[in-house]
Design a protein around this motif. Sequence first.
Motif, PDB file in Angstrom:
ATOM      1  N   HIS A  48      81.404  35.165 -58.276  1.00 33.76           N
ATOM      2  CA  HIS A  48      82.802  35.595 -58.356  1.00 33.76           C
ATOM      3  C   HIS A  48      83.476  35.461 -56.992  1.00 33.76           C
ATOM      4  O   HIS A  48      84.619  34.977 -56.898  1.00 33.76           O
ATOM      5  CB  HIS A  48      82.889  37.030 -58.864  1.00 33.76           C
ATOM      6  CG  HIS A  48      84.273  37.576 -58.868  1.00 33.76           C
ATOM      7  ND1 HIS A  48      85.266  37.118 -59.716  1.00 33.76           N
ATOM      8  CD2 HIS A  48      84.857  38.517 -58.089  1.00 33.76           C
ATOM      9  CE1 HIS A  48      86.386  37.762 -59.465  1.00 33.76           C
ATOM     10  NE2 HIS A  48      86.175  38.621 -58.486  1.00 33.76           N
ATOM     11  N   ALA A  49      82.775  35.860 -55.937  1.00 34.57           N
ATOM     12  CA  ALA A  49      83.343  35.773 -54.584  1.00 34.57           C
ATOM     13  C   ALA A  49      83.628  34.320 -54.218  1.00 34.57           C
ATOM     14  O   ALA A  49      84.639  34.017 -53.577  1.00 34.57           O
ATOM     15  CB  ALA A  49      82.401  36.419 -53.572  1.00 34.57           C
ATOM     16  N   TRP A  50      82.761  33.396 -54.621  1.00 39.83           N
ATOM     17  CA  TRP A  50      83.030  31.978 -54.357  1.00 39.83           C
ATOM     18  C   TRP A  50      84.277  31.516 -55.110  1.00 39.83           C
ATOM     19  O   TRP A  50      85.080  30.737 -54.581  1.00 39.83           O
ATOM     20  CB  TRP A  50      81.832  31.119 -54.739  1.00 39.83           C
ATOM     21  CG  TRP A  50      80.678  31.205 -53.773  1.00 39.83           C
ATOM     22  CD1 TRP A  50      80.730  31.522 -52.439  1.00 39.83           C
ATOM     23  CD2 TRP A  50      79.319  30.966 -54.078  1.00 39.83           C
ATOM     24  NE1 TRP A  50      79.472  31.487 -51.907  1.00 39.83           N
ATOM     25  CE2 TRP A  50      78.578  31.150 -52.893  1.00 39.83           C
ATOM     26  CE3 TRP A  50      78.640  30.617 -55.238  1.00 39.83           C
ATOM     27  CZ2 TRP A  50      77.198  30.986 -52.826  1.00 39.83           C
ATOM     28  CZ3 TRP A  50      77.261  30.457 -55.179  1.00 39.83           C
ATOM     29  CH2 TRP A  50      76.556  30.637 -53.981  1.00 39.83           C
TER      30      TRP A  50
ATOM     31  N   TYR B 280      88.929  40.033 -48.084  1.00 35.53           N
ATOM     32  CA  TYR B 280      88.176  39.172 -48.997  1.00 35.53           C
ATOM     33  C   TYR B 280      87.345  40.029 -49.963  1.00 35.53           C
ATOM     34  O   TYR B 280      87.295  39.742 -51.167  1.00 35.53           O
ATOM     35  CB  TYR B 280      87.305  38.213 -48.189  1.00 35.53           C
ATOM     36  CG  TYR B 280      86.444  37.284 -48.986  1.00 35.53           C
ATOM     37  CD1 TYR B 280      86.926  36.586 -50.091  1.00 35.53           C
ATOM     38  CD2 TYR B 280      85.114  37.062 -48.625  1.00 35.53           C
ATOM     39  CE1 TYR B 280      86.126  35.718 -50.805  1.00 35.53           C
ATOM     40  CE2 TYR B 280      84.310  36.195 -49.323  1.00 35.53           C
ATOM     41  CZ  TYR B 280      84.813  35.533 -50.415  1.00 35.53           C
ATOM     42  OH  TYR B 280      84.019  34.675 -51.127  1.00 35.53           O
ATOM     43  N   ALA B 281      86.719  41.086 -49.458  1.00 32.83           N
ATOM     44  CA  ALA B 281      85.964  41.994 -50.323  1.00 32.83           C
ATOM     45  C   ALA B 281      86.899  42.645 -51.349  1.00 32.83           C
ATOM     46  O   ALA B 281      86.556  42.751 -52.533  1.00 32.83           O
ATOM     47  CB  ALA B 281      85.256  43.057 -49.482  1.00 32.83           C
ATOM     48  N   GLU B 282      88.086  43.046 -50.898  1.00 36.53           N
ATOM     49  CA  GLU B 282      89.069  43.638 -51.813  1.00 36.53           C
ATOM     50  C   GLU B 282      89.479  42.638 -52.895  1.00 36.53           C
ATOM     51  O   GLU B 282      89.526  42.974 -54.081  1.00 36.53           O
ATOM     52  CB  GLU B 282      90.313  44.102 -51.044  1.00 36.53           C
ATOM     53  CG  GLU B 282      90.077  45.281 -50.140  1.00 36.53           C
ATOM     54  CD  GLU B 282      91.246  45.537 -49.189  1.00 36.53           C
ATOM     55  OE1 GLU B 282      92.232  44.762 -49.180  1.00 36.53           O
ATOM     56  OE2 GLU B 282      91.151  46.523 -48.439  1.00 36.53           O
ATOM     57  N   LEU B 283      89.788  41.419 -52.485  1.00 38.24           N
ATOM     58  CA  LEU B 283      90.187  40.380 -53.432  1.00 38.24           C
ATOM     59  C   LEU B 283      89.079  40.083 -54.439  1.00 38.24           C
ATOM     60  O   LEU B 283      89.346  39.717 -55.583  1.00 38.24           O
ATOM     61  CB  LEU B 283      90.578  39.096 -52.691  1.00 38.24           C
ATOM     62  CG  LEU B 283      91.842  39.156 -51.858  1.00 38.24           C
ATOM     63  CD1 LEU B 283      91.968  37.904 -50.992  1.00 38.24           C
ATOM     64  CD2 LEU B 283      93.069  39.313 -52.745  1.00 38.24           C
ATOM     65  N   SER B 284      87.836  40.246 -53.989  1.00 39.82           N
ATOM     66  CA  SER B 284      86.676  39.983 -54.845  1.00 39.82           C
ATOM     67  C   SER B 284      86.363  41.150 -55.768  1.00 39.82           C
ATOM     68  O   SER B 284      85.409  41.090 -56.546  1.00 39.82           O
ATOM     69  CB  SER B 284      85.459  39.649 -53.980  1.00 39.82           C
ATOM     70  OG  SER B 284      85.698  38.472 -53.237  1.00 39.82           O
TER      71      SER B 284
ATOM     72  N   ALA C  64      78.279  37.666 -46.775  1.00 37.76           N
ATOM     73  CA  ALA C  64      77.138  36.886 -47.263  1.00 37.76           C
ATOM     74  C   ALA C  64      77.604  35.724 -48.138  1.00 37.76           C
ATOM     75  O   ALA C  64      77.014  34.639 -48.102  1.00 37.76           O
ATOM     76  CB  ALA C  64      76.176  37.786 -48.028  1.00 37.76           C
ATOM     77  N   ALA C  65      78.665  35.925 -48.915  1.00 39.50           N
ATOM     78  CA  ALA C  65      79.200  34.833 -49.737  1.00 39.50           C
ATOM     79  C   ALA C  65      79.676  33.688 -48.847  1.00 39.50           C
ATOM     80  O   ALA C  65      79.482  32.515 -49.169  1.00 39.50           O
ATOM     81  CB  ALA C  65      80.334  35.328 -50.628  1.00 39.50           C
ATOM     82  N   CYS C  66      80.277  34.036 -47.731  1.00 40.62           N
ATOM     83  CA  CYS C  66      80.695  32.997 -46.773  1.00 40.62           C
ATOM     84  C   CYS C  66      79.473  32.301 -46.177  1.00 40.62           C
ATOM     85  O   CYS C  66      79.420  31.076 -46.100  1.00 40.62           O
ATOM     86  CB  CYS C  66      81.542  33.612 -45.658  1.00 40.62           C
ATOM     87  SG  CYS C  66      83.157  34.176 -46.202  1.00 40.62           S
TER      88      CYS C  66
END
Length: 167
Positions: free
Chosen positions: A88-90, A107-111, A122-124
């Motif tokens: 999902h994060a990707w 980015y965590a919020e958006l995810s 970690a997704a990055c």
Amino acid sequence: MLRHSTFDTPVGPFTVVATEAGAVRAAGFTTDVPELMRLIHPRLTAPVEADDDVGPVRDAVRDYLDGDLTALDAIVVEQYTRGEFMQHAWDVMREIKPGAPVTYTRYAELSGRPAAIRAAAAACARNAVALILPCHRVLRTDGTLGGYRWGLPVKEWLLKHEAGPAA
């Protein structure tokens, strides 16, 4: 069978590993194909050979470098992870617009998981398809560049390129 091709960019060589159908499985600012192959999940690995025909990604990267900052949006990527959040994060990462970088916190919020800042980082870090999935658009929480597998000078150049001539 996978195919790989390397082409020049203003910040050095860029290599793509793609399927015969043109789906990108790894990409980065390097000529080291074995290094890129190590980034691909074992479920998606296959023998690889040099071939300039890696599908539409070559033209898309060229168009991106020439100023069409949305040219990479339609490129198909294939990455695998067992974690639902990571996938999902990707997907969310692809939605970060050129010229509008976000922090790991944002980015965590958006995810969908505001407290999962480390998971977002970690997704990055586990993104195997640099540039196409724009992990370079994610910054440290204090707004500084932070890390980038292909070097901070490359990340800085990409962000300036996307910010436009006034940057």
